[in-house]
Design an enzyme around this catalytic site. Structure first.
Site, PDB file in Angstrom:
ATOM      1  N   ARG A  30      10.110  -6.625 -35.616  1.00 39.98           N
ATOM      2  CA  ARG A  30       9.165  -6.200 -34.581  1.00 39.98           C
ATOM      3  C   ARG A  30       7.717  -6.526 -34.949  1.00 39.98           C
ATOM      4  NH1 ARG A  30       6.867  -1.004 -35.914  1.00 39.98           N
ATOM      5  NH2 ARG A  30       7.800  -0.116 -37.800  1.00 39.98           N
ATOM      6  N   ALA A  32       0.801  -1.227   0.000  1.00 36.93           N
ATOM      7  CA  ALA A  32       0.000   0.000   0.000  1.00 36.93           C
ATOM      8  C   ALA A  32       0.832   1.275   0.000  1.00 36.93           C
ATOM      9  CB  ALA A  32      -0.936   0.004   1.208  1.00 36.93           C
ATOM     10  N   GLY A  33       2.131   1.159   0.277  1.00 33.44           N
ATOM     11  CA  GLY A  33       2.954   2.343   0.463  1.00 33.44           C
ATOM     12  C   GLY A  33       3.232   3.121  -0.814  1.00 33.44           C
ATOM     13  N   ASN A  92      15.399  -8.811  12.743  1.00 30.96           N
ATOM     14  CA  ASN A  92      14.071  -9.176  12.260  1.00 30.96           C
ATOM     15  C   ASN A  92      13.908  -8.783  10.785  1.00 30.96           C
ATOM     16  OD1 ASN A  92      11.314  -9.724  11.996  1.00 30.96           O
ATOM     17  ND2 ASN A  92      10.701  -7.798  12.962  1.00 30.96           N
ATOM     18  N   ARG A 126      10.703   8.007  -1.099  1.00 31.13           N
ATOM     19  CA  ARG A 126      12.108   8.217  -1.487  1.00 31.13           C
ATOM     20  C   ARG A 126      12.406   7.791  -2.920  1.00 31.13           C
ATOM     21  NH1 ARG A 126      15.191   5.349   3.328  1.00 31.13           N
ATOM     22  NH2 ARG A 126      13.152   4.406   3.679  1.00 31.13           N
ATOM     23  N   TYR A 151      13.124  -2.293 -46.131  1.00 32.55           N
ATOM     24  CA  TYR A 151      12.026  -2.233 -45.164  1.00 32.55           C
ATOM     25  C   TYR A 151      10.907  -3.134 -45.663  1.00 32.55           C
ATOM     26  CZ  TYR A 151       7.882  -0.770 -42.684  1.00 32.55           C
ATOM     27  OH  TYR A 151       6.733  -0.780 -41.931  1.00 32.55           O
ATOM     28  N   GLY A 208       0.256   1.967   8.952  1.00 35.72           N
ATOM     29  CA  GLY A 208       1.194   0.989   9.445  1.00 35.72           C
ATOM     30  C   GLY A 208       0.815  -0.447   9.112  1.00 35.72           C
ATOM     31  N   THR A 209       1.782  -1.343   9.358  1.00 36.53           N
ATOM     32  CA  THR A 209       1.603  -2.757   9.020  1.00 36.53           C
ATOM     33  C   THR A 209       0.553  -3.437   9.891  1.00 36.53           C
ATOM     34  OG1 THR A 209       3.494  -3.253  10.454  1.00 36.53           O
ATOM     35  CG2 THR A 209       3.939  -2.997   8.098  1.00 36.53           C
ATOM     36  N   TYR A 255       1.744   2.071 -46.131  1.00 32.84           N
ATOM     37  CA  TYR A 255       0.830   3.043 -45.521  1.00 32.84           C
ATOM     38  C   TYR A 255       0.399   4.068 -46.559  1.00 32.84           C
ATOM     39  CZ  TYR A 255      -0.960   6.437 -42.113  1.00 32.84           C
ATOM     40  OH  TYR A 255      -1.755   7.294 -41.401  1.00 32.84           O
TER      41      TYR A 255
END
Length: 464
Positions: free
Chosen positions: A337, A15-16, A173, A20, A370, A85-86, A391
């Site tokens: 391509r 969700a954050g 942790n 930064r 081409y 928060g978590t 084209y």
């Protein structure tokens, strides 16, 4: 009759905002090896055998949800509209995880966690009980919550609360947890936000569980790189380098010969067969597949490209969303391509672009051409400077060239147009009408030579 709970679910916190990162893109969708960060933990979870997965979204959640619907459509989306928060996120997901016996909670911004670690983590939790979390050791553990082991008990002490002796502990942790859902439900409402950030922290649940007599276990992992979080562009690059090394090691151990691993980049979805040779400075992205015995020349970028066996890419080639048949040769300086398909034993040479076209077996497009929206028959040779004028200013039109044709140099094929099999076009022709099978198409002004023109020009200008 009481409803029987399913054994396991996994909640991924995504969700954050990622302040930064200085980006409008949510952090979990930041690109790493051309895949969003969130792709990696979700791939590891599914590979480890878990199918009941939810992702908690928040900042730019609609964007994350749209991506999930395309790539992981079976993942449930939950919302944390206000990021508190978590612990708050876990509380919001309670109606979902309460249907299961255990819930694993992982952050969405740790792309290096492996499926093996997730599987072992779950197995050890099942044998233990109430709550488990992953831990690891760091030479410099500053900023992390320390894992303090005292006999059979384990507790986490945050950096600011640790004594000098506790700060010497290098086991920390990871922020990855598994809870028995009944035990988590008994403490989730007791988590407080008595901190500077005014947020509800999930690690506080561990102390509440212990105070209530429940068990908490730390499952230690030897490789600390698995827990490298991504909070800024530098950490994103660091994580990408680790993942890149893992991917290269995996393919080289399965028979791929990589001449310069330091300049080679392979995405996580790409698949390479054995005995592939990769020259320096190659990039392979997306769902690309490289068949056995193929050689990829330097400065080549493949994206969602399929190469069958024994394909030679000479170098400086771009292939996007296209397929190359076995025993074909492409390059250098070629761009293929947009669903182009080259059959077996096709040669495409210098400075050629092929777009949304099929080139049949044995055909050649040697240089300076081409080919767009075209079909080229078997063993047809396309002369230098050939252009399919596809084209007309409003729509794309098809050019169809039959088998065993010879298209002369500098031929303009104005689509829609058909050149029958066994036909030839004269060099310099502008072909606007169909060429019948076996015919020679000539469409150019007749040459006229003016005798003595050089001397007359000099006299007009006052020369001798």
């Amino acid at each position: 009759m009481r409803h029987k709970k399913k054994p396991f679910c996994v909640l991924v916190l995504a969700a954050g905002k990622g302040t930064r990162m200085y980006s409008k893109t949510p952090k979990v969708l930041q690109s790493m090896l051309e895949e969003p960060l969130l792709y990696y933990p979700l791939s590891a979870i599914t590979k480890s055998g878990f199918n009941d997965i939810a992702v908690m979204v928040g900042f730019s959640g609609e964007t994350v949800e749209a991506w999930l619907s395309q790539v992981f459509p079976d993942v449930k989306v939950l919302w944390q509209k206000e990021q508190l928060g978590t612990g708050h996120a876990a509380k919001l997901a309670q109606n979902w995880w309460s249907e299961y016996e255990n819930v694993m909670i992982l952050p969405g911004d740790t792309p290096l966690i492996t499926s093996d670690t997730i599987r072992i983590f779950a197995e050890k939790h099942i044998s233990g009980g109430g709550c488990s979390f992953l831990s690891f050791e760091l030479e410099n553990p500053y900023g992390y919550g320390r894992v303090i082991r005292e006999g059979t008990t384990v507790r986490i002490v945050e950096q600011n609360d640790a004594s000098d002796e506790e700060k010497k502990c290098r086991e920390v942790n990871s922020g990855m947890y598994i809870f028995n859902t009944g035990i988590l439900a008994s403490v989730i409402d007791k988590i407080q936000c008595e901190n500077i950030q005014k947020e509800y922290y999930l690690p506080d649940a561990l102390l509440l569980i212990q105070n209530a007599g429940g068990s908490v276990d730390a499952v230690k992992v030897e490789d600390p790189s698995e827990f490298l979080g991504v909070n800024d562009p530098r950490q994103l690059a660091e994580a990408a380098a680790v993942m890149r090394g893992r991917i290269l090691d995996r393919w080289m151990l399965s028979g791929v010969k990589c001449m310069d691993p330091l300049s080679t980049w392979i995405g996580p979805k790409a698949v390479l067969a054995e005995d592939v040779i990769i020259e320096p400075s190659v990039q392979i992205w997306g769902t690309s597949y490289i068949g056995a015995g193929s050689r990829i020349g330097s400065f080549t970028t493949l994206r969602d490209a399929e190469l069958e066996e024994n394909v030679t890419i000479v170098g400086s080639v771009r292939i996007k969303g296209s397929k190359i048949g076995r025993d074909s040769s492409v390059g250098p300086f070629v761009f293929i391509r947009d669903k182009a398909v080259l059959a077996d034993d096709v040669h495409v040479g210098r400075f050629v672009e092929i777009k949304n076209s099929t080139v049949s077996s044995g055909a050649k497009v040697p240089h300076l051409s081409y080919i767009g929206d075209a079909e080229i028959g078997r063993k047809t040779n396309i002369g230098a400077g050939t252009i399919t004028c596809n084209y007309d200013g409003e729509k794309k039109n098809r050019t169809i060239i039959g088998d065993n044709c010879f298209i002369g140099s500098d031929t303009m094929l104005v689509a829609p147009v058909v050149v029958g099999s066994n036909s030839t076009t004269a060099a310099g022709s502008v072909i606007t009408e169909d060429v019948p099978e076996g015919a020679l198409g000539v469409a150019r002004a007749r040459q006229k030579n003016i005798e003595g023109w050089y001397l007359r020009k000099k006299n007009i200008r006052g020369g001798n």
